[in-house]
Structure formats: structure tokens, C-alpha cells
Design a protein around this motif. Structure first.
Motif, PDB file in Angstrom:
ATOM      1  N   ALA A   5      -4.268  11.827 -33.120  1.00 35.09           N
ATOM      2  CA  ALA A   5      -5.729  11.986 -33.112  1.00 35.09           C
ATOM      3  C   ALA A   5      -6.183  12.990 -34.160  1.00 35.09           C
ATOM      4  O   ALA A   5      -7.190  12.771 -34.855  1.00 35.09           O
ATOM      5  CB  ALA A   5      -6.203  12.409 -31.725  1.00 35.09           C
ATOM      6  N   ALA A  17      -3.918   3.920 -37.599  1.00 33.92           N
ATOM      7  CA  ALA A  17      -3.511   4.894 -36.592  1.00 33.92           C
ATOM      8  C   ALA A  17      -2.242   4.394 -35.921  1.00 33.92           C
ATOM      9  O   ALA A  17      -2.199   3.287 -35.408  1.00 33.92           O
ATOM     10  CB  ALA A  17      -4.610   5.073 -35.550  1.00 33.92           C
ATOM     11  N   ALA A  33      -8.483   5.289 -30.959  1.00 37.29           N
ATOM     12  CA  ALA A  33      -8.121   5.577 -32.347  1.00 37.29           C
ATOM     13  C   ALA A  33      -9.151   4.991 -33.311  1.00 37.29           C
ATOM     14  O   ALA A  33      -9.520   5.624 -34.306  1.00 37.29           O
ATOM     15  CB  ALA A  33      -6.731   5.030 -32.652  1.00 37.29           C
ATOM     16  N   ALA A  72      -4.744  -0.228 -35.637  1.00 40.36           N
ATOM     17  CA  ALA A  72      -3.807   0.649 -34.936  1.00 40.36           C
ATOM     18  C   ALA A  72      -2.454  -0.031 -34.812  1.00 40.36           C
ATOM     19  O   ALA A  72      -2.369  -1.231 -34.526  1.00 40.36           O
ATOM     20  CB  ALA A  72      -4.346   1.009 -33.554  1.00 40.36           C
TER      21      ALA A  72
END
Length: 349
Positions: A258, A275, A288, A296
Motif C-alpha cells: 500500500a 500492485a 489497491a 493487481a
């Protein structure tokens, strides 16, 4: 470049060890998390949406994706890895999600295992990422080797994974990282496909991301801490007490996912951003993306599913898509773009 047979055998054995250890041993980070637990979505009990109208499709590096998902780089080079990659690719094709393969160094050293990576025949329409360690640019690898791994996969982009901690702990690791940024820049200028810079679970800081973007990389995969610890993986492969101790000491080293997303996005608002690092379900994926990522990546959940069956991989993809869709519905957002700009994800003080 033909590497000695003993080196290619070591690389292939390492691939087999990594799969076994990730599936059988406890190699997750515990003291450090991905950081997403510090955030919470604001629930909307009146979303004013028809669930059927929610659209989680997106584009990344110019290619359409049915969902903002990447099957993160994992494996190749062994018979088991070939089976895993085939199952992953077939599911990626069905759901139109992106996929990366593990480091293809073994395919350069031992061309007869190149087919264990060659999944384009199973995934003709998928965004596919080839993969090499950036540090290999200091060990006689160059444009030719990068072109070779892209060609093996018929890849849309090349991931250069950056893994100094893993190389410190790994038996016979490659630890000369001097001058790599200039070599990455040269490669970005010459390679005909985009280059993605990726860590392997310890995170990319905003300062380093800035250097990589200036060098010409097309996208960043933060691969933050909070998931599989490659320090712990390599400690399981240790050949001596020093390596084992190093792996345990640095088991929770790195920047939470994060934090990587938010700090990189603050200095580079437009860079394509992936992410990954400790994401385990669709709620993590949605968080995310709400923080600023474009797509992601998940590795361990897909590895565990692929080791079971193609059906298990498909079931995981279905669940992830349903979870992401549920987040959008219950926050009153019809698209991923709306989610990003909605302010519905709040940091918990």
C-alpha cells in the motif's frame, strides 16, 4: 550465449525448489503486512446501480483486460512448471486477464526447456509478460537474450525483476548491481516491447521508481512486502548456517504494498502501475486500485490453485472477479475509473 551445463542444471533445480517450498513450507511474511488493512471502504447501502451493469474491464499497456488482474510471474523450466503455466494460461485466456511467467534465465541457459514457458498457444489474446532478472544485465546478458525470452513467449512486454535481497541470501546469488540503471535505460531504448520494472516482494520506493521511469521503463510493478517472503524461501534452500540466518533475519524486510502504491502515485500520477505483494482476494485488488494502481497481481493463490487443477484456477478467477464486482456495487461505483476517483476508500486512523 551458451552457459555451462552445470549452471543451467543449478538454475533448473532452483526452479523446482521454489515451487516445492512455496507450496509446502510456511514462507509468508507475518510481522510486516501489505498495508491494506489500514484502509476501509465506505459502504453504500443505496448504490443506485444494477449489479449487471458493473464493468470491471480495463486496458493496460494498450491491451484490453476483462478484469484488472495479473497472474503474477511464478515459474517455468521444469515439467511441473510447464503444467502450471499451461493451466494458468488457459484460464487467463478465458477470463482475458494478464499473465507473467517466471524468470526465463533457465530457458536461455537450457533452450530445451523453453517450451515450459511458451504459453502463447494457450492464450492467444492475453497480455503476456516475459521475465528476466535485471541483475543479469551485469552477467553477460544483453539485448539478444532479452529478445530471445520475448520471442519464446511472443510477449507483449518484458518484466525485469529486481531482487537484491533474494540474491544476497540465495546460494551463489548474483550480487553485482553496480551501474544497472544505465543498462536498463539502454535496454528500454532498444527493446521493441515495453519494459516493466518489478520487485519480488520487498517493494519499490518512490525514489527508485522515479529513476526507473526516467530510464525509460513503461510500467512499475511494486511487488511490495506482506506476502511471500523470498528471504524465507531462500533460507529453506540454504547451503550453510549463514544463509539460513540471513533468510530468517530479513524475512519481514521491505516496503508494504500500500505504501509503495501511494508514494509512487504521488510522484508519478500517470505511470502504468501494477500492485502486487501479499494480495490474497478481490477486496485487496479493489483497495489497491482505489489507492491508485491500474491492475493487481497475485501469485501464491494462483500457484496453489494451479498445482491442484485448471478447474481450481478457474474457480479462483471467478471468485476474484465476483469480489471486485461486489466492492464496486457496495460502494456505488459502476467502473474501475469511478472507484479510483470516488474517495470511497478511507484510511483508518
Amino acid at each position: 550465449m551458451n552457459a555451462p551445463t552445470n549452471i543451467s542444471a543449478q538454475t533448473q533445480n532452483r526452479k523446482a525448489d521454489h515451487i516445492r517450498i512455496c507450496l509446502e513450507e510456511d514462507v509468508q511474511s507475518y510481522q510486516i503486512t501489505n498495508g491494506l488493512e489500514r484502509y476501509r471502504f465506505t459502504h453504500s447501502c443505496l448504490p443506485e446501480l444494477d449489479h449487471n451493469d458493473i464493468d470491471i474491464s480495463t486496458t493496460f499497456l494498450g491491451k484490453h483486460l476483462g478484469a484488472p488482474l495479473l497472474i503474477s510471474s511464478m515459474t517455468g523450466g521444469t515439467e511441473q512448471a510447464a503444467m502450471i503455466n499451461q493451466r494458468l494460461a488457459q484460464v487467463a485466456q478465458h477470463y482475458k486477464i494478464a499473465m507473467g511467467v517466471g524468470s526465463q534465465r533457465v530457458a536461455v541457459e537450457k533452450p530445451q526447456v523453453a517450451d515450459t514457458f511458451a504459453v502463447r498457444k494457450y492464450a492467444p489474446d492475453v497480455l503476456l509478460f516475459a521475465n528476466l532478472g535485471a541483475v543479469q544485465l551485469n552477467y553477460k546478458y544483453g539485448l539478444d537474450e532479452c529478445l530471445r525470452v520475448v520471442d519464446i513467449l511472443e510477449a507483449d512486454a518484458l518484466i525485469l525483476h529486481i531482487n537484491p535481497l533474494q540474491e544476497c541470501i540465495q546460494p551463489k546469488g548474483d550480487t553485482n548491481f553496480r551501474g544497472l540503471i544505465d543498462k536498463i535505460s539502454e535496454l528500454c531504448n532498444k527493446l521493441p516491447v515495453p519494459v516493466i520494472a518489478k520487485e519480488v516482494g520487498n517493494g519499490i520506493s518512490a525514489a527508485i521508481a522515479n529513476k526507473l521511469i526516467a530510464a525509460g521503463v513503461a510500467a512499475i510493478d511494486v511487488a511490495g512486502a506482506g506476502g511471500t517472503s523470498w528471504a524465507k524461501v531462500e533460507s529453506e534452500r540454504a547451503e550453510n548456517p549463514l544463509q539460513r540466518r540471513l533468510g530468517r533475519t530479513f524475512a519481514d524486510w521491505g516496503l508494504p504494498t500500500a505504501e509503495c502504491i501511494t508514494t509512487i502515485r504521488a510522484i508519478a500520477p500517470n505511470v502504468p502501475l501494477i500492485a502486487s505483494g501479499g494480495l490474497r482476494h478481490g477486496l485487496d485488488v479493489a483497495a489497491a486500485i482505489a489507492l491508485g494502481a491500474d491492475i493487481a497481481g497475485l501469485a501464491m493463490p494462483f500457484l496453489q490453485a494451479a498445482a491442484t487443477s485448471e478447474t481450481a484456477v478457474a474457480e479462483l478467477a471467478e471468485v476474484l472477479i465476483a469480489e471486485i464486482t461486489t466492492v464496486l456495487f457496495c460502494t456505488g461505483n459502476a467502473t474501475l475509473s469511478e472507484l479510483k476517483h470516488s474517495g470511497s476508500l478511507q484510511r483508518i486512523e
